[in-house]
Design an enzyme around this catalytic site. Structure first.
Site, PDB file in Angstrom:
ATOM      1  N   LYS A  25       8.064  -7.141  -4.796  1.00  0.00           N
ATOM      2  CA  LYS A  25       8.653  -7.211  -3.460  1.00  0.00           C
ATOM      3  C   LYS A  25       8.306  -8.520  -2.745  1.00  0.00           C
ATOM      4  CE  LYS A  25       6.710  -4.210  -0.883  1.00  0.00           C
ATOM      5  NZ  LYS A  25       5.794  -4.925   0.012  1.00  0.00           N
TER       6      LYS A  25
ATOM      7  N   ARG B 107       5.735   1.721   6.689  1.00  0.00           N
ATOM      8  CA  ARG B 107       5.122   2.291   5.499  1.00  0.00           C
ATOM      9  C   ARG B 107       5.193   3.819   5.526  1.00  0.00           C
ATOM     10  NH1 ARG B 107       2.577  -2.231   2.838  1.00  0.00           N
ATOM     11  NH2 ARG B 107       0.918  -1.495   1.522  1.00  0.00           N
TER      12      ARG B 107
ATOM     13  N   ARG C 114      -1.872  -8.588 -11.554  1.00  0.00           N
ATOM     14  CA  ARG C 114      -1.620  -9.614 -10.535  1.00  0.00           C
ATOM     15  C   ARG C 114      -2.836 -10.510 -10.310  1.00  0.00           C
ATOM     16  NH1 ARG C 114       1.483  -6.897  -5.739  1.00  0.00           N
ATOM     17  NH2 ARG C 114      -0.490  -5.981  -5.125  1.00  0.00           N
TER      18      ARG C 114
ATOM     19  N   ARG D  61      -7.231  -9.286  -6.557  1.00  0.00           N
ATOM     20  CA  ARG D  61      -7.611  -8.588  -5.329  1.00  0.00           C
ATOM     21  C   ARG D  61      -8.423  -7.361  -5.704  1.00  0.00           C
ATOM     22  NH1 ARG D  61      -2.042  -7.690  -2.262  1.00  0.00           N
ATOM     23  NH2 ARG D  61      -2.944  -5.668  -1.858  1.00  0.00           N
TER      24      ARG D  61
ATOM     25  N   ARG E 167      -2.300   4.285  -2.776  1.00  0.00           N
ATOM     26  CA  ARG E 167      -1.201   3.493  -2.197  1.00  0.00           C
ATOM     27  C   ARG E 167       0.139   3.988  -2.714  1.00  0.00           C
ATOM     28  NH1 ARG E 167      -3.923  -1.813  -3.889  1.00  0.00           N
ATOM     29  NH2 ARG E 167      -1.983  -2.942  -3.642  1.00  0.00           N
TER      30      ARG E 167
HETATM   31  P1  AMP Z   1      -0.091  -4.801   0.779  1.00  0.00           P
HETATM   32  O1  AMP Z   1      -0.480  -6.232   0.671  1.00  0.00           O
HETATM   33  O2  AMP Z   1       1.299  -4.627   1.316  1.00  0.00           O
HETATM   34  O3  AMP Z   1      -0.336  -4.053  -0.484  1.00  0.00           O
HETATM   35  O4  AMP Z   1      -1.039  -4.151   1.898  1.00  0.00           O
HETATM   36  C1  AMP Z   1      -2.427  -4.073   1.671  1.00  0.00           C
HETATM   37  C2  AMP Z   1      -3.039  -3.003   2.572  1.00  0.00           C
HETATM   38  O5  AMP Z   1      -2.820  -3.338   3.958  1.00  0.00           O
HETATM   39  C3  AMP Z   1      -2.437  -1.617   2.424  1.00  0.00           C
HETATM   40  O6  AMP Z   1      -2.971  -0.904   1.308  1.00  0.00           O
HETATM   41  C4  AMP Z   1      -2.839  -0.990   3.768  1.00  0.00           C
HETATM   42  O7  AMP Z   1      -4.212  -0.654   3.772  1.00  0.00           O
HETATM   43  C5  AMP Z   1      -2.643  -2.147   4.724  1.00  0.00           C
HETATM   44  N1  AMP Z   1      -1.254  -2.138   5.258  1.00  0.00           N
HETATM   45  C6  AMP Z   1      -0.242  -2.981   4.939  1.00  0.00           C
HETATM   46  N2  AMP Z   1       0.891  -2.660   5.604  1.00  0.00           N
HETATM   47  C7  AMP Z   1       0.585  -1.581   6.371  1.00  0.00           C
HETATM   48  C8  AMP Z   1       1.317  -0.770   7.268  1.00  0.00           C
HETATM   49  N3  AMP Z   1       2.619  -0.980   7.526  1.00  0.00           N
HETATM   50  N4  AMP Z   1       0.679   0.261   7.868  1.00  0.00           N
HETATM   51  C9  AMP Z   1      -0.619   0.508   7.636  1.00  0.00           C
HETATM   52  N5  AMP Z   1      -1.370  -0.204   6.773  1.00  0.00           N
HETATM   53  C10 AMP Z   1      -0.790  -1.243   6.142  1.00  0.00           C
END
Ligand code: AMP
Length: 226
Positions: A13, A88, A127, A167, A179
């Site tokens: 994405k 989300r 990744r 990460r 997740r």
């Molecule tokens: P990502 O890089 O999109 O995988 O986001 C990493 C982490 O950030 C997620 O696992 C959540 O803990 C937090 N996060 C990202 N976007 C959101 C959102 N819209 N609402 C709540 N937590 C978020």
């Protein structure tokens, strides 16, 4: 153009979001990146979000929703935005829709990248992040974006930087499952948010299983010319 992009973690994405950003010249707003930058800079927001992110939990809506709504008001969003990682869940989707209506903003397109859970998990674990630029795509399990090799060491395939890291939350299977549990939840999770927009906005579905280039071409072919 105001656009949302959905896809499970590991669906590419972020990479495809960059393609959309380039097509329309709009900022690519990634909630995960905003949180990670804040954690790195030890801001108040970062300190609040850190423990949730490490566990693979969502940062509470009370923190995330205002943060994003504020971001959409910034000057660089005047001609549009691409939102990635938000909403989300169903509650965030409803909050966004209400806020957009209140601000007189229209959502033009919603993109969903489809990928099954097992494949998505494998891609996450492969990744790697480049120390120079987190948006340089590197993945040890995807041939098209495998890191290069130099002196027996893996280096960034874009800039050659030899500091590739994973990460912590990408290597933690329990956190990944959590997740994905949130993403694939059709009742109140991300897929519920997807369904919410499916009923309201022009919707583009893209198969995320082929390689990065094929997915990009399919996406570009479907994206409307403004
Ligand atoms: P990502 O890089 O999109 O995988 O986001 C990493 C982490 O950030 C997620 O696992 C959540 O803990 C937090 N996060 C990202 N976007 C959101 C959102 N819209 N609402 C709540 N937590 C978020």
């Amino acid at each position: 153009m105001n656009i949302l992009i959905f896809g499970p973690n590991g669906s590419g994405k972020g990479t495809q979001g960059a393609v959309v950003q380039k097509r329309y010249g709009i900022p690519h707003i990634e909630t995960g990146v905003i949180f990670r930058d804040n954690i790195k800079n030890k801001t108040e927001l970062g300190n609040m979000a850190k423990s949730y992110i490490e566990r693979g939990d969502l940062v509470p809506d009370a923190i995330t929703v205002p943060m994003i709504l504020k971001r959409l008001q910034e000057a660089d969003c005047k001609n549009g935005w691409l939102l990635d990682g938000f909403p989300r869940n169903l509650a965030q989707a409803e909050a966004l829709w209400k806020a957009l209506e209140g601000a007189g903003m229209k959502l033009d397109d919603v993109i969903e990248i489809l990928l099954d859970r097992e494949t998505a998990k494998k891609r996450i674990m492969g990744r790697r992040l480049c120390a120079n630029d987190n948006n340089h795509p590197n993945n040890i399990y995807i041939d098209a974006i495998k890191p290069a090799e130099k002196d027996g060491k893996l280096v960034c395939r874009i800039c050659g930087c030899d500091q590739l890291t994973a990460r912590a939350d990408d290597q933690d299977e329990a956190a990944i499952d959590k997740r994905h549990g949130i993403y694939y939840d059709t009742n109140t999770g991300t897929l519920a948010a997807v369904r919410y927009f499916k009923e309201r906005v022009r919707f583009l579905e893209i198969d995320g299983t082929p390689g990065v280039r094929e997915v990009s071409s399919a996406l570009l072919a479907k994206l409307p010319h403004e």
